[in-house]
Scaffold this motif. Structure first.
Motif, short mmCIF file in Angstrom:
data_model
loop_
_atom_site.label_atom_id
_atom_site.label_comp_id
_atom_site.label_asym_id
_atom_site.label_seq_id
_atom_site.Cartn_x
_atom_site.Cartn_y
_atom_site.Cartn_z
N SER A 186 0.83 -1.21 0.00
CA SER A 186 0.00 0.00 0.00
C SER A 186 0.86 1.26 0.00
O SER A 186 0.57 2.22 -0.70
CB SER A 186 -0.94 -0.01 1.21
OG SER A 186 -0.20 0.08 2.40
N LEU A 187 1.96 1.24 0.75
CA LEU A 187 2.84 2.41 0.78
C LEU A 187 3.49 2.63 -0.57
O LEU A 187 3.66 3.77 -1.02
CB LEU A 187 3.91 2.23 1.87
CG LEU A 187 3.40 2.22 3.30
CD1 LEU A 187 4.51 1.93 4.28
CD2 LEU A 187 2.75 3.55 3.67
N ALA A 188 3.86 1.55 -1.25
CA ALA A 188 4.47 1.67 -2.57
C ALA A 188 3.48 2.29 -3.54
O ALA A 188 3.83 3.16 -4.34
CB ALA A 188 4.93 0.31 -3.06
N LEU A 189 2.22 1.87 -3.46
CA LEU A 189 1.21 2.39 -4.39
C LEU A 189 0.96 3.88 -4.13
O LEU A 189 0.75 4.66 -5.05
CB LEU A 189 -0.11 1.63 -4.24
CG LEU A 189 -0.07 0.18 -4.72
CD1 LEU A 189 -1.40 -0.50 -4.45
CD2 LEU A 189 0.25 0.13 -6.21
N MET A 190 1.01 4.27 -2.86
CA MET A 190 0.77 5.67 -2.53
C MET A 190 2.02 6.52 -2.74
O MET A 190 1.96 7.74 -2.65
CB MET A 190 0.33 5.82 -1.07
CG MET A 190 -1.06 5.33 -0.76
SD MET A 190 -2.32 6.24 -1.66
CE MET A 190 -2.31 7.82 -0.82
N GLY A 191 3.15 5.87 -2.96
CA GLY A 191 4.39 6.62 -3.11
C GLY A 191 4.89 7.16 -1.79
O GLY A 191 5.44 8.26 -1.71
N LEU A 192 4.71 6.42 -0.73
CA LEU A 192 5.08 6.91 0.60
C LEU A 192 6.32 6.21 1.13
O LEU A 192 6.72 6.45 2.26
CB LEU A 192 3.91 6.71 1.57
CG LEU A 192 2.67 7.53 1.27
CD1 LEU A 192 1.54 7.16 2.21
CD2 LEU A 192 2.97 9.02 1.40
N LEU A 193 6.93 5.35 0.32
CA LEU A 193 8.15 4.70 0.77
C LEU A 193 9.32 5.66 0.55
O LEU A 193 9.28 6.50 -0.34
CB LEU A 193 8.37 3.41 -0.03
CG LEU A 193 7.44 2.26 0.32
CD1 LEU A 193 7.63 1.12 -0.66
CD2 LEU A 193 7.68 1.76 1.72
N PRO A 194 10.35 5.55 1.36
CA PRO A 194 11.50 6.43 1.15
C PRO A 194 12.12 6.20 -0.23
O PRO A 194 12.03 5.11 -0.77
CB PRO A 194 12.47 6.03 2.27
CG PRO A 194 12.02 4.70 2.73
CD PRO A 194 10.55 4.65 2.49
N ALA A 195 12.74 7.23 -0.76
CA ALA A 195 13.29 7.12 -2.11
C ALA A 195 14.59 6.32 -2.12
O ALA A 195 14.95 5.71 -3.12
CB ALA A 195 13.54 8.51 -2.69
N LYS A 196 15.29 6.32 -0.98
CA LYS A 196 16.57 5.62 -0.95
C LYS A 196 16.47 4.34 -0.15
O LYS A 196 15.61 4.20 0.70
CB LYS A 196 17.64 6.54 -0.33
CG LYS A 196 18.03 7.66 -1.27
CD LYS A 196 19.11 8.50 -0.66
CE LYS A 196 19.45 9.65 -1.60
NZ LYS A 196 20.19 10.69 -0.93
N GLY A 197 17.39 3.43 -0.44
CA GLY A 197 17.48 2.22 0.35
C GLY A 197 16.54 1.12 -0.09
O GLY A 197 16.43 0.10 0.56
N LEU A 198 15.83 1.33 -1.17
CA LEU A 198 14.98 0.25 -1.65
C LEU A 198 14.72 0.43 -3.14
O LEU A 198 14.86 1.53 -3.68
CB LEU A 198 13.65 0.21 -0.89
CG LEU A 198 12.77 1.45 -0.90
CD1 LEU A 198 11.80 1.46 -2.06
CD2 LEU A 198 12.01 1.52 0.40
N THR A 199 14.37 -0.64 -3.78
CA THR A 199 14.02 -0.56 -5.20
C THR A 199 12.62 -1.10 -5.41
O THR A 199 12.24 -2.11 -4.81
CB THR A 199 15.00 -1.38 -6.06
OG1 THR A 199 15.30 -2.60 -5.37
CG2 THR A 199 16.27 -0.63 -6.35
N ILE A 200 11.87 -0.41 -6.25
CA ILE A 200 10.52 -0.84 -6.58
C ILE A 200 10.53 -1.32 -8.02
O ILE A 200 11.06 -0.65 -8.91
CB ILE A 200 9.53 0.33 -6.41
CG1 ILE A 200 9.49 0.77 -4.94
CG2 ILE A 200 8.14 -0.08 -6.87
CD1 ILE A 200 8.60 1.96 -4.68
N GLY A 201 9.98 -2.48 -8.24
CA GLY A 201 9.92 -3.02 -9.60
C GLY A 201 8.49 -3.30 -9.99
O GLY A 201 7.58 -3.21 -9.17
N GLY A 202 8.30 -3.62 -11.25
CA GLY A 202 6.95 -3.92 -11.72
C GLY A 202 6.21 -2.65 -12.09
O GLY A 202 6.80 -1.56 -12.14
#
Lengths: 333, 485
Positions: free
Chosen positions: A51-67
């Motif tokens: 849900s956080l990934a969909l809302m764009g609420l995850l931090p920009a650094k330290g993780l990668t979003i795919g798909g």
């Protein structure tokens, strides 16, 4: 064309020398207008991160979003940050789990609600205050004009959650993501909040992505239910289909381990053994295999795929699924 | 003679104010006169929502909080009057398992140290060697490996930590274990393991439990007797099955109806009683019946003035309500709150409609079905007083249903979009309809709600008669709110 289409979403934490940990491991689902889709799973299955990934609420650094995740035809992950900000709060909104820590404790409720109206609807002053009072009234907060001046600590838990819902629906969003909206609340208050969400979906045609660990909440609310385990959807089905024929051993085990209010007493529960820590990487096979009673050698040869639909909209990620006859023994008449 | 007897236990916390001298300006009535009996070898479940005093009551039994008034008698000894040192020694027989398994274990002590601390305090075991043997045996009983001894709490998962908490209580061989929310911090699959463990241990060791929890389903699963608490006092007490079969207190009814059941078949038939408002402050409890401010059946007389006492209504079923019998017989009607269906009305239960093969046909149907559906909804949302239209709509609807029951339901969706244009009016109309509803009439009234006709097509498949009855009800209902508006 669905309102929200999520395709093979992955979220990986770590990297740069640290051990990578994949919280979401290829989740795909769709949410349509006026539809309620449930994401169900235990802690650590990746439902909140989704849900956080969909809302764009995850931090920009330290993780990668795919798909990919498309909202009304536009890709959320390639969008510019400012376009994303315009979307967030107006077209898509989120209700958080813990209403006390999601509200600013040193700002009155009224300011927090009017802030959204000012940002997205360009309202100002008295008009914004009136609209805020109207919103609070709509979600069932008594005496809204007085409440606008109060601080979060002066409100009860149920009322805080209502205020949070009022903020989420302030711009009549087309998609609402509710992350465990009733977990912190008592059951009688939970019933009130669920009723409010039901009304929103039925009257406004809002699409709702319901994230919860409570299968009971899902049973009366969701059209389509996705059961998550270790970052992947292991079973996806319509609510009746899922509860009548849970086919993945995990979904089957979950239903067997919930004490039911209407079940006869004295029957022992059938828990799933081990805990979520006993899992293997999906790349090596089925992550649930170490806890599974139906484990066989085939479970460890590569990632199992979401199989062909068993019934309409019913997909299972398992090589040795629970068939109906096994379930028939356990269901009390 | 019961093993544990509580008589009129009161725990009041003073509210202090003032800079130099603490003045007591009032009290929080956390527990306000609770009497109950726990038989040996039995499980007594205490349920209630947060703030109802269930945890304070549990802690007062162990004298972890001071009892203001009343007595706690364990095996003939009144704990409330024991001096400190004797009470400390008595606690060997009375142990507690806490809610938060991580918070209640010292992170700097290893498991052996945590478990032997109590044994040392109570002089169990000659030396550490003997204690270690005993601890190993207990760890085995609760399903932990014996190599756990040298490890620290953070190395365990939530379920295992709770097992450590249970082991810590067990090493002292207590008579009574008070479990305060033993499973609420755990995931469902692990929750079941711990519940089963508690049950197995009870069978094996003949333990007596007092289980405190907010989850009614969990409490019902493990308890023999259940006490329901509201704002510091017991409102109902009954054997587990009797309480579930027939809850008599309005609060218990509402509480049970609010618990979602993980089964759509059950949820579709169930109704929820929605209470109005929140729990009042225990510092300033309502007069009379504590629940009368939220009670859906509250009456003008007695409820607000006279505090109901727990009284036996047969079969060990005790209830604190003046009107329990009248509510049960359906003599009283709802005065506030509302009864709603547990299932969302627009929920899509026909996965067949999603299969691609049928989609073109469906699209065609929707446009066709739109007309009758439209005439049905606006009849209620707007003030169209034409009595003919609903009838027509009904016929058209029926024809549709007879043809393709599934499609007709789909057709409701456009209708909803229509209704949404005037949500305020539709809402008012629905409220007006609900206002007329009474408890006994709760079920038929449900069928009257126009939207309930959604379900009709599904039933039409099974038999024609009920579908007809429902369908013919719907236009009637749509007329009435129309007038009300």
């Amino acid at each position: 064309m669905s309102l929200l289409t999520v395709d093979e979403l992955t979220v990986t934490f770590g990297g740069r020398g640290r051990k990578e940990s994949r919280a979401v491991d290829g989740i795909s689902f769709e949410v349509d207008q006026g539809q309620v889709v449930g994401l169900v799973g235990e802690s650590g299955c990746g439902k909140s991160v989704t849900s956080l990934a969909l809302m764009g609420l995850l931090p920009a650094k330290g993780l990668t979003i795919g798909g990919r995740a498309e909202f009304d035809g536009t890709d959320l992950f390639t969008m510019s940050p400012s376009a994303r900000r315009d979307l967030r709060g107006s077209e898509m909104a989120m209700i958080f789990q813990d209403p006390l820590s999601s509200l600013n404790p040193v700002v009155p409720i009224g300011v927090q609600v009017t802030e959204i109206l000012e940002r997205h609807r360009g309202m100002k002053g008295e008009a914004a205050r009136k609209e805020a009072a109207h919103l609070l009234d709509r979600v069932g907060i008594p005496d809204p004009t007085r409440r606008l001046k109060e601080y979060p600590h002066q409100l009860s838990g149920g009322m805080r959650q209502r205020a949070l819902i009022a903020m989420a629906v302030a711009c009549a969003p087309r998609l609402l993501i509710a992350d465990e909206p009733t977990t912190a609340l008592d059951v009688t208050i939970q019933a009130q909040i669920l009723e409010l969400l039901k009304e929103l979906v039925d009257q406004e045609g809002t699409a709702l992505l319901m994230i919860t660990h409570d299968l009971g909440v899902v049973a009366g609310l969701c059209d389509q239910v996705n059961v998550l385990y270790a970052g992947k959807v292991v079973e996806s089905a319509g609510r009746r289909e899922l509860f009548a024929h849970p086919t993945h051993p995990y979904a089957h085990g979950l239903l067997g381990s919930i004490p039911r209010l209407d079940a006869p007493r004295g029957e022992p529960l059938n828990p799933i053994r081990g805990s979520i820590n006993d899992r293997i990487a999906w790349a090596d096979g089925c992550a649930f295999a170490p806890r599974c009673d139906r484990y066989e050698m085939g479970c460890l040869t590569g990632t199992p795929e979401l199989g062909e639909p068993r019934a309409a909209g019913h997909q299972v990620r398992c090589v040795n699924p629970v068939l109906d006859d096994a379930k028939a023994e356990e269901v009390p008449a | 003679m019961s093993l544990l007897e509580l008589d009129g236990v009161k725990v009041h916390f003073p509210i202090k104010k003032g800079l130099l001298f603490d003045r007591t300006v009032g009290h929080v009535y956390a527990v306000d006169g609770v009497s109950l009996k726990v038989e040996a070898g039995e499980t007594y479940g205490l349920v209630g929502e947060s703030g109802c005093g269930k945890t304070t009551l549990g802690r007062s039994v162990l004298r972890l909080v001071d009892i203001t008034e009343g007595s706690v008698v364990l095996d003939g000894t009144d704990l409330a009057k024991l001096p400190g040192e004797e009470m400390r020694r008595f606690r060997r027989r009375l142990q507690m398992v806490f809610q938060d398994p991580l918070g209640s274990l010292n992170p700097r002590q290893n498991i052996e140290s945590i478990l032997s601390e109590g044994m040392i305090a109570h002089g169990i075991g000659k030396d550490q060697e003997e204690r270690r043997e005993k601890i190993k045996a207990i760890l085995d009983k609760v399903g932990l490996p014996s190599n756990a001894l040298a490890r620290y709490p953070h190395e365990f998962s939530g379920g295992q930590r709770q097992r450590i908490g249970i082991a810590r209580a067990l090493v002292l061989e207590p008579d009574v274990i008070i479990c305060d929310e033993p499973v609420s911090a755990l995931d469902v699959s692990v929750q079941a393991q711990v519940i089963n463990l508690l049950e197995e241990l009870q069978e094996e060791l003949g333990l007596t439990y007092v289980v405190i929890a907010h989850d009614l389903a969990v409490v019902r699963h493990i308890s023999d007797t259940i006490g329901v608490m509201y704002l510091g006092s017991l409102v109902e007490e009954a054997p587990s099955d009797a309480l579930y079969a027939e809850p008599k207190h309005p609060y218990t009814k509402a509480l049970m109806s609010a618990v979602p059941v993980p089964d759509p078949e059950v949820e579709d038939k169930r109704e929820r009683i929605l209470l109005t408002g929140d729990l009042p402050s225990p510092a300033n409890p309502p007069t009379g019946c504590r629940f009368h401010t939220r009670c859906p059946w509250a009456q003008a007389e007695r409820c607000a003035t006279e505090r109901p006492q727990l009284r036996d209504v047969g079969g060990g079923h005790r209830v604190a309500c003046h009107y329990a019998e009248d509510i049960a017989s359906g003599k009283l009607t709802l005065t506030k709150g509302e009864v709603v269906s547990a299932t969302r009305e627009g929920v899509d239960d026909n996965p067949e409609t999603d299969t691609p093969a049928k989609i073109p046909a469906q699209a065609e149907k929707i446009s066709k079905a739109e007309k009758p559906a439209k005439t049905e909804k606006p009849a209620e949302a707007e003030k169209s007083a034409q009595a003919e239209k609903p009838v027509k709509a009904e016929k058209a609807e029926k024809a549709e249903k007879a043809e393709k029951p599934v499609k007709a339901e789909k057709a409701e969706k456009p209708a909803k979009a229509e209704g949404a244009e005037k949500p305020a009016e539709a809402e008012k109309a629905a409220e007006a309809a609900e206002g007329e509803k009474s408890v006994e009439a709760g079920k038929p009234a449900q069928a009257e709600k126009p939207a309930e006709a959604d379900d009709a097509p599904a039933e039409a498949e099974a038999s024609d008669a009920p579908a007809e009855a429902e369908a013919s009800d719907a236009p009637e209902a749509s007329e009435e709110p129309g007038k009300a508006v």
